[in-house]
Design a protein around this motif. Sequence first.
Motif, short mmCIF file in Angstrom:
data_model
loop_
_atom_site.label_atom_id
_atom_site.label_comp_id
_atom_site.label_asym_id
_atom_site.label_seq_id
_atom_site.Cartn_x
_atom_site.Cartn_y
_atom_site.Cartn_z
N CYS A 169 -71.37 -18.46 -19.37
CA CYS A 169 -71.02 -19.76 -19.95
C CYS A 169 -70.04 -20.54 -19.08
CB CYS A 169 -70.42 -19.56 -21.35
SG CYS A 169 -68.70 -19.03 -21.38
N ASP A 170 -69.93 -21.82 -19.38
CA ASP A 170 -68.89 -22.66 -18.78
C ASP A 170 -67.71 -22.76 -19.72
OD1 ASP A 170 -70.19 -23.46 -16.32
OD2 ASP A 170 -71.57 -24.59 -17.59
N LYS B 221 -63.11 -19.14 -17.63
CA LYS B 221 -63.99 -20.02 -18.40
C LYS B 221 -63.13 -20.97 -19.23
CE LYS B 221 -67.47 -17.67 -16.91
NZ LYS B 221 -68.46 -18.21 -16.01
N HIS C 66 -65.31 -28.99 -20.76
CA HIS C 66 -66.20 -28.81 -19.61
C HIS C 66 -66.00 -29.94 -18.59
CE1 HIS C 66 -69.63 -27.61 -17.26
NE2 HIS C 66 -70.24 -28.75 -17.49
N ARG D 56 -62.72 -29.61 -16.68
CA ARG D 56 -62.79 -28.56 -15.66
C ARG D 56 -63.56 -29.03 -14.42
NH1 ARG D 56 -62.62 -23.27 -16.57
NH2 ARG D 56 -64.74 -22.93 -15.84
N ARG D 57 -64.42 -30.02 -14.57
CA ARG D 57 -65.22 -30.53 -13.46
C ARG D 57 -64.54 -31.67 -12.73
NH1 ARG D 57 -70.74 -32.20 -15.58
NH2 ARG D 57 -70.88 -32.83 -13.43
N SER E 139 -64.31 -26.47 -11.64
CA SER E 139 -65.00 -25.56 -12.59
C SER E 139 -64.82 -24.10 -12.26
CB SER E 139 -66.48 -25.89 -12.68
OG SER E 139 -66.68 -26.97 -13.53
#
Length: 191
Positions: free
Chosen positions: A44-45, A73, A133, A136-137, A178
């Motif tokens: 998972c992310d 994560k 998400h 994190r990117r 990420s």
Amino acid sequence: DSEFTYHSRPITLIDTAGLRRRGKVKETIEFYSTLRTLKSIEQCDVAMCIIDATAGLTHQDTDVINEAIALRKGVVIAVNKWDLIEKDSNSAARVEKDIHERLKMHDFIPVITISALEKQRVNKALDVCIAVHEERRKRVSTSELNEKLLEIVHETPPPSTPTGREVKISYATQVRESPPVFVLFTNEAKH
């Protein structure tokens, strides 16, 4: 496993059993359930740890959260069965504070109260996962990063080396996302 589109984004959801401490896993079904959960966390992310509002944060819950953090994560905590809790205007804030106190240095993890049965804030929980998400990117420019770093170093300079030499940070840059990874260039890298 299921894949669906949420707000025009393809999302993969994996529902797993919780984790028990490895020393307590004895039966074959529990063993394979634990392996599947660990594999799901690896793939998972963002891991959404759903805890039971009537039981509070258990050791098993913290094991799942710690496993996700160890694997770098994103994590979101959803407190389910919120419909069963006697509430006042500060209940959600108290639960969030209690969870963050128990998780100590991981107090950055978002906590959201939901009721799957009543369908309360379930979509909001998914929105929070997407937001984690996307955070994190993110890519931080070197100039923006160094400007912030300069403020921090000015307020709290790095400690000196054991020999009394001043540690100077030349600059920092982001080398990955990420999860985000930053590299600091300094005169005393080993310190």
